[in-house]
Design an enzyme around this catalytic site. Structure first.
Site, PDB file in Angstrom:
ATOM      1  N   VAL A 248       0.906  -1.151   0.000  1.00  0.00           N
ATOM      2  CA  VAL A 248       0.000   0.000   0.000  1.00  0.00           C
ATOM      3  C   VAL A 248       0.943   1.198   0.000  1.00  0.00           C
ATOM      4  O   VAL A 248       1.553   1.513   1.017  1.00  0.00           O
ATOM      5  CB  VAL A 248      -0.938   0.007   1.219  1.00  0.00           C
ATOM      6  N   PRO A 249       1.101   1.846  -1.158  1.00  0.00           N
ATOM      7  CA  PRO A 249       2.215   2.791  -1.373  1.00  0.00           C
ATOM      8  C   PRO A 249       2.035   4.159  -0.723  1.00  0.00           C
ATOM      9  O   PRO A 249       1.909   5.183  -1.395  1.00  0.00           O
ATOM     10  CB  PRO A 249       2.260   2.901  -2.895  1.00  0.00           C
ATOM     11  N   CYS A 250       2.076   4.203   0.602  1.00  0.00           N
ATOM     12  CA  CYS A 250       1.901   5.480   1.291  1.00  0.00           C
ATOM     13  C   CYS A 250       3.057   6.437   1.014  1.00  0.00           C
ATOM     14  O   CYS A 250       2.927   7.641   1.241  1.00  0.00           O
ATOM     15  CB  CYS A 250       1.679   5.269   2.779  1.00  0.00           C
ATOM     16  N   HIS A 251       4.156   5.916   0.458  1.00  0.00           N
ATOM     17  CA  HIS A 251       5.258   6.804   0.076  1.00  0.00           C
ATOM     18  C   HIS A 251       4.845   7.728  -1.075  1.00  0.00           C
ATOM     19  O   HIS A 251       5.492   8.739  -1.319  1.00  0.00           O
ATOM     20  CB  HIS A 251       6.509   5.994  -0.305  1.00  0.00           C
ATOM     21  N   ARG A 252       3.754   7.418  -1.761  1.00  0.00           N
ATOM     22  CA  ARG A 252       3.262   8.247  -2.873  1.00  0.00           C
ATOM     23  C   ARG A 252       2.391   9.406  -2.412  1.00  0.00           C
ATOM     24  O   ARG A 252       1.897  10.178  -3.233  1.00  0.00           O
ATOM     25  CB  ARG A 252       2.477   7.375  -3.861  1.00  0.00           C
TER      26      ARG A 252
END
Length: 181
Positions: A142-146
């Site tokens: 779940v790409p929370c870095h985005r």
């Protein structure tokens, strides 16, 4: 979420990025944590190394684990853009909505905390979005870095802003590691 319960299977894996812990609930990935702490040059494993605890997982679970490990390594090598491993998200209704909205951000793109808040129907809940993302149990999948700040800053990241910049650069979402200072 505390994954210490005996119903969860935890498997540790090391690749060139560092130490990872996969957490499974049956045949679904429900946790992926990065411990880091080592530089790539000090690791003694390649990106496709076998895990140290592969014996913990058997049958269908072993197949799912192998898929998760393979997808993580391919993603970190820049060879895939999306995870297909089945996942299970634990959290409140709001946290789940935030993580699902974040999961929908395409590879190489970013959204702001405000845009995620609006997407989940709470346009003034930017801080709550940040808190939900800080507790993301499925780091990278779940790409929370985005998710970045509305003020052109990088925003926070539970794994550290250096890793966030590195992931965004790898995805070409930012041009270099000095962007979004």
């Amino acid at each position: 979420m505390n994954f210490d319960d005996s119903r969860f299977i935890q498997v540790h894996h090391r690749n060139v990025w560092g130490e990872w812990t996969f957490v499974f609930d049956g045949i679904k990935l429900c946790g992926l944590r990065f411990q880091g702490g080592k530089t790539a040059s000090s690791l003694k494993a390649c990106a496709y190394a076998e895990p140290e605890a592969v014996g913990k997982v058997r049958g269908r679970n072993a197949q799912v684990y192998q898929q998760a490990r393979r997808e993580l390594n391919l993603y970190l090598a820049g060879k895939i853009k999306k995870f297909t491993i089945p996942i299970k998200i634990y959290g409140t209704e709001f946290q789940t909505k935030v993580l699902e909205a974040t999961r929908a951000i395409p590879y190489g793109e970013t959204r702001t905390y405000k845009e995620i808040a609006e997407a989940v129907g709470h346009p003034h809940a930017e801080r709550s979005v940040g808190n939900a993302l800080h507790g993301n149990p499925l780091q990278v999948v779940v790409p929370c870095h985005r998710v970045v700040s509305s003020h052109k800053g990088i925003g926070g990241y539970a794994l550290g802003t250096d890793l966030k910049r590195k992931l965004l650069c790898m995805e070409n979402a930012i041009q270099n590691e000095l962007d979004l200072e």
